[in-house]
Design an enzyme around this catalytic site. Sequence first.
Site, PDB file in Angstrom:
ATOM      1  N   LYS A  91     -65.267  61.531  50.790  1.00 33.67           N
ATOM      2  CA  LYS A  91     -66.423  61.909  49.970  1.00 33.67           C
ATOM      3  C   LYS A  91     -67.660  61.694  50.822  1.00 33.67           C
ATOM      4  CE  LYS A  91     -67.445  63.225  45.722  1.00 33.67           C
ATOM      5  NZ  LYS A  91     -66.658  64.042  44.778  1.00 33.67           N
ATOM      6  N   ASP A 125     -70.029  69.259  45.214  1.00 31.84           N
ATOM      7  CA  ASP A 125     -69.979  68.242  44.155  1.00 31.84           C
ATOM      8  C   ASP A 125     -71.369  68.313  43.504  1.00 31.84           C
ATOM      9  OD1 ASP A 125     -68.166  65.866  43.184  1.00 31.84           O
ATOM     10  OD2 ASP A 125     -70.146  64.989  43.309  1.00 31.84           O
TER      11      ASP A 125
HETATM   12  P1  NDP Z   1     -73.526  70.008  39.104  1.00 30.76           P
HETATM   13  O1  NDP Z   1     -74.568  69.525  40.041  1.00 30.76           O
HETATM   14  O2  NDP Z   1     -73.195  71.450  39.061  1.00 30.76           O
HETATM   15  O3  NDP Z   1     -73.853  69.559  37.621  1.00 30.76           O
HETATM   16  C1  NDP Z   1     -74.048  68.224  37.287  1.00 30.76           C
HETATM   17  C2  NDP Z   1     -74.436  68.147  35.832  1.00 30.76           C
HETATM   18  O4  NDP Z   1     -74.455  66.784  35.448  1.00 30.76           O
HETATM   19  C3  NDP Z   1     -75.823  68.682  35.560  1.00 30.76           C
HETATM   20  O5  NDP Z   1     -75.889  69.165  34.245  1.00 30.76           O
HETATM   21  C4  NDP Z   1     -76.689  67.427  35.736  1.00 30.76           C
HETATM   22  O6  NDP Z   1     -77.925  67.488  35.041  1.00 30.76           O
HETATM   23  C5  NDP Z   1     -75.797  66.378  35.125  1.00 30.76           C
HETATM   24  N1  NDP Z   1     -76.052  65.082  35.752  1.00 30.76           N
HETATM   25  C6  NDP Z   1     -75.972  64.789  37.065  1.00 30.76           C
HETATM   26  N2  NDP Z   1     -76.316  63.510  37.298  1.00 30.76           N
HETATM   27  C7  NDP Z   1     -76.615  63.019  36.090  1.00 30.76           C
HETATM   28  C8  NDP Z   1     -77.051  61.745  35.650  1.00 30.76           C
HETATM   29  N3  NDP Z   1     -77.242  60.747  36.524  1.00 30.76           N
HETATM   30  N4  NDP Z   1     -77.250  61.569  34.320  1.00 30.76           N
HETATM   31  C9  NDP Z   1     -77.057  62.580  33.444  1.00 30.76           C
HETATM   32  N5  NDP Z   1     -76.654  63.815  33.807  1.00 30.76           N
HETATM   33  C10 NDP Z   1     -76.443  64.017  35.093  1.00 30.76           C
HETATM   34  O7  NDP Z   1     -72.238  69.133  39.465  1.00 30.76           O
HETATM   35  P2  NDP Z   1     -70.717  69.415  39.090  1.00 30.76           P
HETATM   36  O8  NDP Z   1     -70.626  70.100  37.793  1.00 30.76           O
HETATM   37  O9  NDP Z   1     -70.065  69.994  40.283  1.00 30.76           O
HETATM   38  O10 NDP Z   1     -70.164  67.919  38.974  1.00 30.76           O
HETATM   39  C11 NDP Z   1     -70.118  67.223  37.718  1.00 30.76           C
HETATM   40  C12 NDP Z   1     -69.106  66.103  37.826  1.00 30.76           C
HETATM   41  O11 NDP Z   1     -67.816  66.673  38.097  1.00 30.76           O
HETATM   42  C13 NDP Z   1     -69.346  65.088  38.935  1.00 30.76           C
HETATM   43  O12 NDP Z   1     -68.898  63.824  38.507  1.00 30.76           O
HETATM   44  C14 NDP Z   1     -68.440  65.576  40.050  1.00 30.76           C
HETATM   45  O13 NDP Z   1     -68.098  64.535  40.931  1.00 30.76           O
HETATM   46  C15 NDP Z   1     -67.250  66.057  39.253  1.00 30.76           C
HETATM   47  N6  NDP Z   1     -66.372  67.004  39.917  1.00 30.76           N
HETATM   48  C16 NDP Z   1     -66.855  68.132  40.498  1.00 30.76           C
HETATM   49  C17 NDP Z   1     -65.986  69.015  41.114  1.00 30.76           C
HETATM   50  C18 NDP Z   1     -66.455  70.284  41.748  1.00 30.76           C
HETATM   51  O14 NDP Z   1     -65.638  70.965  42.347  1.00 30.76           O
HETATM   52  N7  NDP Z   1     -67.722  70.655  41.641  1.00 30.76           N
HETATM   53  C19 NDP Z   1     -64.540  68.746  41.165  1.00 30.76           C
HETATM   54  C20 NDP Z   1     -64.137  67.556  40.458  1.00 30.76           C
HETATM   55  C21 NDP Z   1     -65.038  66.724  39.876  1.00 30.76           C
HETATM   56  P3  NDP Z   1     -79.246  68.028  35.803  1.00 30.76           P
HETATM   57  O15 NDP Z   1     -79.098  69.497  35.880  1.00 30.76           O
HETATM   58  O16 NDP Z   1     -80.358  67.568  34.930  1.00 30.76           O
HETATM   59  O17 NDP Z   1     -79.237  67.343  37.123  1.00 30.76           O
HETATM   60  O1  2IT Z   2     -64.498  65.480  43.102  1.00 33.48           O
HETATM   61  C1  2IT Z   2     -63.913  66.468  43.562  1.00 33.48           C
HETATM   62  O2  2IT Z   2     -62.678  66.593  43.498  1.00 33.48           O
HETATM   63  C2  2IT Z   2     -64.710  67.520  44.190  1.00 33.48           C
HETATM   64  N1  2IT Z   2     -65.931  67.419  44.209  1.00 33.48           N
HETATM   65  C3  2IT Z   2     -64.025  68.705  44.837  1.00 33.48           C
HETATM   66  C4  2IT Z   2     -63.545  68.345  46.208  1.00 33.48           C
HETATM   67  C5  2IT Z   2     -62.993  69.476  47.029  1.00 33.48           C
HETATM   68  O3  2IT Z   2     -62.723  69.190  48.203  1.00 33.48           O
HETATM   69  O4  2IT Z   2     -62.832  70.601  46.555  1.00 33.48           O
END
Ligand code: NDP
Ligand code: 2IT
Length: 414
Positions: free
Chosen positions: A101, A141
């Site tokens: 990460k 992420d």
């Molecule tokens: P994005 O940046 O696309 O979206 C994040 C969302 O969460 C936004 O709505 C953001 O609000 C909100 N957010 C972020 N930080 C905070 C906080 N501190 N408090 C409240 N709301 C918050 O990220 P992702 O959708 O990609 O990721 C979301 C989660 O999913 C994370 O935990 C990530 O690690 C996990 N994840 C992501 C993967 C991927 O492939 N993208 C895969 C597996 C897990 P705002 O717009 O106001 O910042």
């Molecule tokens: O938390 C996660 O699994 C991710 N942000 C995706 C990682 C990846 O290598 O696709």
Amino acid sequence: MENNKLDLAYEKEFKDSLGLSSYDPRVFEAEHIHLFDVTWTDEKGEKHTNKGYRVQWNNKNGPYKGGLRFHPSVTLDLFKRLAFEQTFKNILTTLPMGGAKGGSDFDPHGKSDYDIKAFCEAFMDKLAPFIGVETDVPAGDIGVGGTEIRYLYERYMKVTGKHDCSLTGKPLDLGGSLCRKEATGYGLCYITQKLLDTCLSTSFKDKTVVISGSGNVAIYAAEKAMQLGAKVVAMSDSTSAIHVPNGIDLDIVKEIKEVRKGRIKEYPGAIIIPTKDIWKIKCDIALPCATQNEIDLEGAEALVANGCKVVCEGSNMSCTEEAVKYLQSHNIYYIPGKASNAGGVSVSGLEIEQNKAGESWSFEKVDARLKGIMETIFENIYNTAKKDGRNNDFVYGANKYAYDKLIEEYGTNL
Ligand code: NDP
Ligand code: 2IT
């Protein structure tokens, strides 16, 4: 090297979940930690310096693999926890990927496209020596989506002269995979659906669902939940949450968040509440999809009091340890993110497979593989828990299944 050990509190939480008499200490140490300064110049000509991180936890199951997060709240301890979790998640996918990460305290909110590109290029100049298709393959992420991956990968190709799939989540014209954007959210719904079917003989149809966040994971979790017949009544961002009792119109959310990069409270006619109060809304299924620790004990108590039956994590480490214990002791079906959000990294693995074979699979083919992988993850964590008399304890099931595989890969018989 920096202190490469997992923080003791998280190590204890993991060990408590398994209750073994001894553990291989290598599991709790990062193999490499790269820390670097990222100096970049904004469009007004001002220089800024941000912190850069890449924690390469473990490569016994394949090259390091895991996302990049750009958010001002990041710390080395957080990246170590996330890289540790990723190691277990990637084993659960059954694909050959190790765990890593990284990211930066750079805050993309409100930045111009020029500044985001300038930062991504400076970040990649420092990251490039540590990555490669056979060594470490980052992806997106929080704060890192298709636009950032494009800038990062174009810079990677320029500085290394290689076009070798050293990033995933790439835009399609740079070798990305169909269904990668949807993968985490869709995968979350596929595993939740399997749980509903196996444990409760029901489905998403006519269920009321609350989904936190409104980023990549949340939007596509909402899309799939709706396709499967559910009503999604609430979403959020870091500034507030919206409650739409008759069901959210996802096109409006996409327009606000994906097109305009606006705030969720701009949704017309929604009831606006504080972000954390989203868990007080009555629902059958809660899918936290924003960030770590977003469900604390108070949130868990509110969910239970309102009759919620299922909590599956889209975000990584969505629930605090106290919240998990509360949910489990109140017979809520709870799946930890390392299992339930593994769809994103799984399709990243399929993107690597496609790139290596010089192929581009159809959306339907990738989606079908994704569904199969999520169902296999469920079966593995369900059966592992059952075999050891820990029925429906999916924290135990996920940790035990992946820990045993990791120990097998070390060739150690403890
Ligand atoms: P994005 O940046 O696309 O979206 C994040 C969302 O969460 C936004 O709505 C953001 O609000 C909100 N957010 C972020 N930080 C905070 C906080 N501190 N408090 C409240 N709301 C918050 O990220 P992702 O959708 O990609 O990721 C979301 C989660 O999913 C994370 O935990 C990530 O690690 C996990 N994840 C992501 C993967 C991927 O492939 N993208 C895969 C597996 C897990 P705002 O717009 O106001 O910042
Ligand atoms: O938390 C996660 O699994 C991710 N942000 C995706 C990682 C990846 O290598 O696709």
